[in-house]
Design a protein around this motif. Structure first.
Motif, PDB file in Angstrom:
ATOM      1  N   ASN A 167       0.633  -1.164   0.187  1.00 56.72           N
ATOM      2  CA  ASN A 167       0.063   0.018  -0.007  1.00 56.72           C
ATOM      3  C   ASN A 167       0.901   1.238   0.058  1.00 56.72           C
ATOM      4  O   ASN A 167       0.358   2.247   0.539  1.00 56.72           O
ATOM      5  CB  ASN A 167      -1.087  -0.088   1.199  1.00 56.72           C
ATOM      6  N   ASN A 168       2.007   1.384  -0.473  1.00 51.69           N
ATOM      7  CA  ASN A 168       2.922   2.322  -0.875  1.00 51.69           C
ATOM      8  C   ASN A 168       2.585   3.078  -2.279  1.00 51.69           C
ATOM      9  O   ASN A 168       2.227   2.482  -3.062  1.00 51.69           O
ATOM     10  CB  ASN A 168       4.242   1.996  -0.756  1.00 51.69           C
ATOM     11  N   THR A 169       2.973   4.441  -2.220  1.00 54.18           N
ATOM     12  CA  THR A 169       2.744   5.115  -3.517  1.00 54.18           C
ATOM     13  C   THR A 169       4.103   5.515  -4.031  1.00 54.18           C
ATOM     14  O   THR A 169       4.668   6.407  -2.945  1.00 54.18           O
ATOM     15  CB  THR A 169       1.639   6.173  -3.362  1.00 54.18           C
ATOM     16  N   LEU A 170       4.382   5.294  -5.056  1.00 52.55           N
ATOM     17  CA  LEU A 170       5.717   5.768  -5.914  1.00 52.55           C
ATOM     18  C   LEU A 170       5.334   6.842  -6.871  1.00 52.55           C
ATOM     19  O   LEU A 170       4.770   6.133  -7.983  1.00 52.55           O
ATOM     20  CB  LEU A 170       6.600   4.763  -6.036  1.00 52.55           C
ATOM     21  N   THR A 171       5.537   8.122  -7.098  1.00 58.82           N
ATOM     22  CA  THR A 171       5.201   8.737  -7.946  1.00 58.82           C
ATOM     23  C   THR A 171       6.144  10.020  -8.635  1.00 58.82           C
ATOM     24  O   THR A 171       6.949  10.337  -7.736  1.00 58.82           O
ATOM     25  CB  THR A 171       3.973   9.709  -7.755  1.00 58.82           C
ATOM     26  N   LYS A 172       6.565   9.876  -9.837  1.00 64.33           N
ATOM     27  CA  LYS A 172       7.587  10.760 -10.321  1.00 64.33           C
ATOM     28  C   LYS A 172       9.045  10.405  -9.818  1.00 64.33           C
ATOM     29  O   LYS A 172       9.423  11.699  -9.587  1.00 64.33           O
ATOM     30  CB  LYS A 172       6.972  12.183 -10.247  1.00 64.33           C
ATOM     31  N   ASN A 173       9.359   9.295  -9.457  1.00 65.00           N
ATOM     32  CA  ASN A 173      10.610   9.003  -9.118  1.00 65.00           C
ATOM     33  C   ASN A 173      11.683   8.794 -10.088  1.00 65.00           C
ATOM     34  O   ASN A 173      10.965   8.243 -11.298  1.00 65.00           O
ATOM     35  CB  ASN A 173      10.544   7.957  -7.853  1.00 65.00           C
ATOM     36  N   THR A 174      12.903   8.803  -9.935  1.00 64.89           N
ATOM     37  CA  THR A 174      14.162   8.314 -11.159  1.00 64.89           C
ATOM     38  C   THR A 174      14.723   7.407 -10.684  1.00 64.89           C
ATOM     39  O   THR A 174      15.592   7.610  -9.712  1.00 64.89           O
ATOM     40  CB  THR A 174      14.487   9.682 -11.642  1.00 64.89           C
ATOM     41  N   GLY A 175      14.955   6.106 -10.911  1.00 63.23           N
ATOM     42  CA  GLY A 175      16.092   5.499 -10.705  1.00 63.23           C
ATOM     43  C   GLY A 175      17.053   4.884 -11.936  1.00 63.23           C
ATOM     44  O   GLY A 175      16.538   4.527 -13.097  1.00 63.23           O
ATOM     45  N   LEU A 176      18.152   5.364 -11.690  1.00 62.78           N
ATOM     46  CA  LEU A 176      19.326   5.238 -12.976  1.00 62.78           C
ATOM     47  C   LEU A 176      20.545   4.985 -12.488  1.00 62.78           C
ATOM     48  O   LEU A 176      20.799   5.406 -11.620  1.00 62.78           O
ATOM     49  CB  LEU A 176      19.015   6.621 -13.786  1.00 62.78           C
ATOM     50  N   ASN A 177      21.039   4.231 -13.522  1.00 66.88           N
ATOM     51  CA  ASN A 177      22.567   4.027 -13.623  1.00 66.88           C
ATOM     52  C   ASN A 177      23.029   3.210 -12.203  1.00 66.88           C
ATOM     53  O   ASN A 177      24.017   3.237 -11.723  1.00 66.88           O
ATOM     54  CB  ASN A 177      23.531   5.025 -13.508  1.00 66.88           C
TER      55      ASN A 177
END
Length: 297
Positions: A167-177
């Protein structure tokens, strides 16, 4: 009281300091770690690039060196601080209704930001976690948290890791490299919502669910990863809508050992493997108006 002090711990330990108090920290490098023992404490720096809690590089291997640690508190606010060479940048154990905002963590010996065991209903907003020896953001057995506009990059394992966390909300995050996976949901991390996130240039997969169900992924982008863009493994009843998987070095969308997933209006473009690949005992899936752009298969 408004008298300035040379160290942050001097304020935390001052007689009279307690629940509801605020600490404003000026620019500078502070070679210390903090433990918060009261509810509703607010700690704020000038900005994460100038108000910095830094230790020596060798200190990041010692588990006692946690930048800010709190357990069982509620209503905490941590803003505009930088952490470097900690074992963990910020660690919440059973902390609720708190906020971490505009924080930078780098070169930690383990996790950048770590919420675990019933750390629920917290907000992580606009933070950056990079070059840590494990994951940038890690939620363990924690629910109903909101992660928005965070960046996790160049970590030695995962960008964003949810384990037994629902029940978590992840919005407009960035995971890179990152050296493994951009976003991973594992171990009955169910009923999470991921929207408008980006995962790119990771050394394995962009988005990966393992033994999770009833998650919703919408409008996410996974590109230029070294394996699959989206990989659902033993994860039934998940819904993927309007996601884009492009230029990955394996399949665009890979469905393995599960059933009853719904994929609607997703796009697979120029991946090295199949656009959509179903393996093993995958069954009873629904595909609706997905877009296949040419790939080698």
């Amino acid at each position: 009281f408004t008298k300035p002090y040379r160290t942050i711990n001097k304020v935390l330990g001052r007689p009279g300091f307690g629940a509801g108090d605020t600490i404003y920290i000026d620019s500078g490098i502070f070679s210390e770690t903090l433990t918060i023992n009261y509810d509703n404490v607010w700690i704020e720096g000038v900005e994460s690039g100038s108000t910095r809690l830094w230790l020596a590089a060798g200190d990041s291997t010692s588990a006692v060196n946690v930048g800010i640690f709190a357990d069982t508190q509620v209503g905490l606010v941590i803003r505009k601080l930088g952490f470097k060479h900690m074992y963990r940048g910020i660690e919440f154990y059973n902390v609720d209704n708190s906020r971490i905002d505009s924080v930078t963590v780098e070169y930690s010996g383990q996790y950048g930001l770590y919420l675990w065991v019933n750390s629920d209903t917290n907000t992580l907003l606009g933070n950056t976690s990079s070059k840590n020896s494990s994951s940038g953001f890690y939620l363990y057995a924690s629910s109903n948290n909101t992660l928005t506009n965070n960046t996790s990059s160049k970590n030695s394992l995962y960008g964003f890791y949810l384990y037994v966390s629902s029940n978590n909300t992840l919005t407009k995050n960035t995971g890179l490299n990152n050296s493994s996976i951009g976003y991973i949901l594992e171990g009955n991390s169910n009923n999470n919502t991921l929207t408008n996130n980006i995962s790119s240039n990771n050394s394995e997969r962009g988005f990966y669910t393992l033994s999770c169900s009833n998650n919703t992924l919408t409008n996410n982008t996974s590109s230029n990863n070294s394996l699959q863009g989206f990989y659902l493994d033993a994860s039934p009843n998940n819904t993927l809508t309007n996601n884009t998987s492009s230029n990955n070095s394996s399949h665009g969308f890979y469905l393995n050992f599960s059933s009853n997933r719904t994929l609607t209006q997703n796009s697979a473009d120029s991946n090295a493997g199949y656009a959509f690949f179903m393996a093993s005992t995958s069954s009873s899936d629904t595909f609706n108006k997905n877009v296949f752009v040419p790939s080698p298969y």
